[in-house]
Scaffold this motif. Structure first.
Motif, PDB file in Angstrom:
ATOM      1  N   THR A   4       0.836  -1.197   0.000  1.00  0.00           N
ATOM      2  CA  THR A   4       0.000   0.000   0.000  1.00  0.00           C
ATOM      3  C   THR A   4       0.870   1.246   0.000  1.00  0.00           C
ATOM      4  O   THR A   4       2.025   1.213   0.430  1.00  0.00           O
ATOM      5  N   VAL A   5       0.307   2.328  -0.474  1.00  0.00           N
ATOM      6  CA  VAL A   5       1.038   3.595  -0.481  1.00  0.00           C
ATOM      7  C   VAL A   5       1.122   4.153   0.937  1.00  0.00           C
ATOM      8  O   VAL A   5       2.166   4.615   1.375  1.00  0.00           O
ATOM      9  N   TYR A   6       0.003   4.098   1.655  1.00  0.00           N
ATOM     10  CA  TYR A   6      -0.058   4.644   3.007  1.00  0.00           C
ATOM     11  C   TYR A   6      -0.196   3.496   3.996  1.00  0.00           C
ATOM     12  O   TYR A   6      -1.234   2.856   4.057  1.00  0.00           O
ATOM     13  N   SER A   7       0.831   3.238   4.743  1.00  0.00           N
ATOM     14  CA  SER A   7       0.771   2.205   5.784  1.00  0.00           C
ATOM     15  C   SER A   7       1.037   2.884   7.114  1.00  0.00           C
ATOM     16  O   SER A   7       2.154   2.894   7.615  1.00  0.00           O
ATOM     17  N   LEU A   8      -0.006   3.476   7.664  1.00  0.00           N
ATOM     18  CA  LEU A   8       0.167   4.200   8.917  1.00  0.00           C
ATOM     19  C   LEU A   8       0.327   3.257  10.096  1.00  0.00           C
ATOM     20  O   LEU A   8       1.006   3.576  11.060  1.00  0.00           O
ATOM     21  N   THR A  63       8.742  -7.340   9.480  1.00  0.00           N
ATOM     22  CA  THR A  63       8.829  -7.177   8.024  1.00  0.00           C
ATOM     23  C   THR A  63       7.906  -6.080   7.503  1.00  0.00           C
ATOM     24  O   THR A  63       8.030  -5.665   6.357  1.00  0.00           O
ATOM     25  N   PHE A  64       6.977  -5.619   8.338  1.00  0.00           N
ATOM     26  CA  PHE A  64       6.032  -4.590   7.894  1.00  0.00           C
ATOM     27  C   PHE A  64       6.736  -3.249   7.734  1.00  0.00           C
ATOM     28  O   PHE A  64       7.586  -2.876   8.533  1.00  0.00           O
ATOM     29  N   GLU A  65       6.332  -2.523   6.720  1.00  0.00           N
ATOM     30  CA  GLU A  65       6.882  -1.194   6.452  1.00  0.00           C
ATOM     31  C   GLU A  65       5.927  -0.102   6.923  1.00  0.00           C
ATOM     32  O   GLU A  65       6.008   1.032   6.471  1.00  0.00           O
ATOM     33  N   ALA A  66       5.038  -0.419   7.820  1.00  0.00           N
ATOM     34  CA  ALA A  66       4.026   0.528   8.304  1.00  0.00           C
ATOM     35  C   ALA A  66       4.609   1.466   9.352  1.00  0.00           C
ATOM     36  O   ALA A  66       5.529   1.112  10.079  1.00  0.00           O
ATOM     37  N   GLY A  67       4.031   2.655   9.402  1.00  0.00           N
ATOM     38  CA  GLY A  67       4.382   3.608  10.445  1.00  0.00           C
ATOM     39  C   GLY A  67       5.738   4.257  10.288  1.00  0.00           C
ATOM     40  O   GLY A  67       6.276   4.823  11.226  1.00  0.00           O
TER      41      GLY A  67
END
Length: 123
Positions: free
Chosen positions: A96-100, A118-122
């Motif tokens: 996703t573009v926005y991973s808050l 592994t998540f690129e969120a936040g």
């Protein structure tokens, strides 16, 4: 329980302004048009006193191209997405573009930590 945000028994309250209310309504309207399954929540309600209430809403497995999955709603709307394996969930979470934010729910703490790293969120 809906109500006055200053009342201690209130668990959720209205949106801060009409623009935000309208934005959330737009997301939910589009999701319903796309036949997204909702586990919780109902249509937003304009209150007699002018309050703009969007009940807590939970979408189940919306399509990856639905705006609920791609953009920030900034309202009481969340998605629950099931997956086939860890690679699938990582691909979806990072696609996703926005991973808050992202969350991992599993009884296996080692798996939760491994996948969460592994998540690129936040970022």
């Amino acid at each position: 329980m809906e109500g006055d945000p200053l009342d201690p028994i209130t668990t959720y309250g209205p949106q801060t302004d009409k623009a935000q209310y309208d934005n959330i309504c737009k997301f939910l309207r589009k999701a319903r048009e796309d036949c997204v399954n909702f586990l919780l929540g109902g249509p937003p309600m304009a209150q007699e006193d002018g309050g703009l209430l969007v009940p807590p809403t939970l979408a189940h497995n919306p399509p990856e191209d639905n705006d609920l999955m791609k953009e920030g709603v900034f309202g009481a709307v969340s998605c629950v997405v099931t997956f086939t394996d860890e690679e699938d969930v990582i691909r979806r979470a990072n696609g996703t573009v926005y991973s808050l934010y992202a969350s991992v729910f599993t009884p296996d703490i080692n798996r939760a930590l491994r996948v969460a790293k592994t998540f690129e969120a936040g970022q």
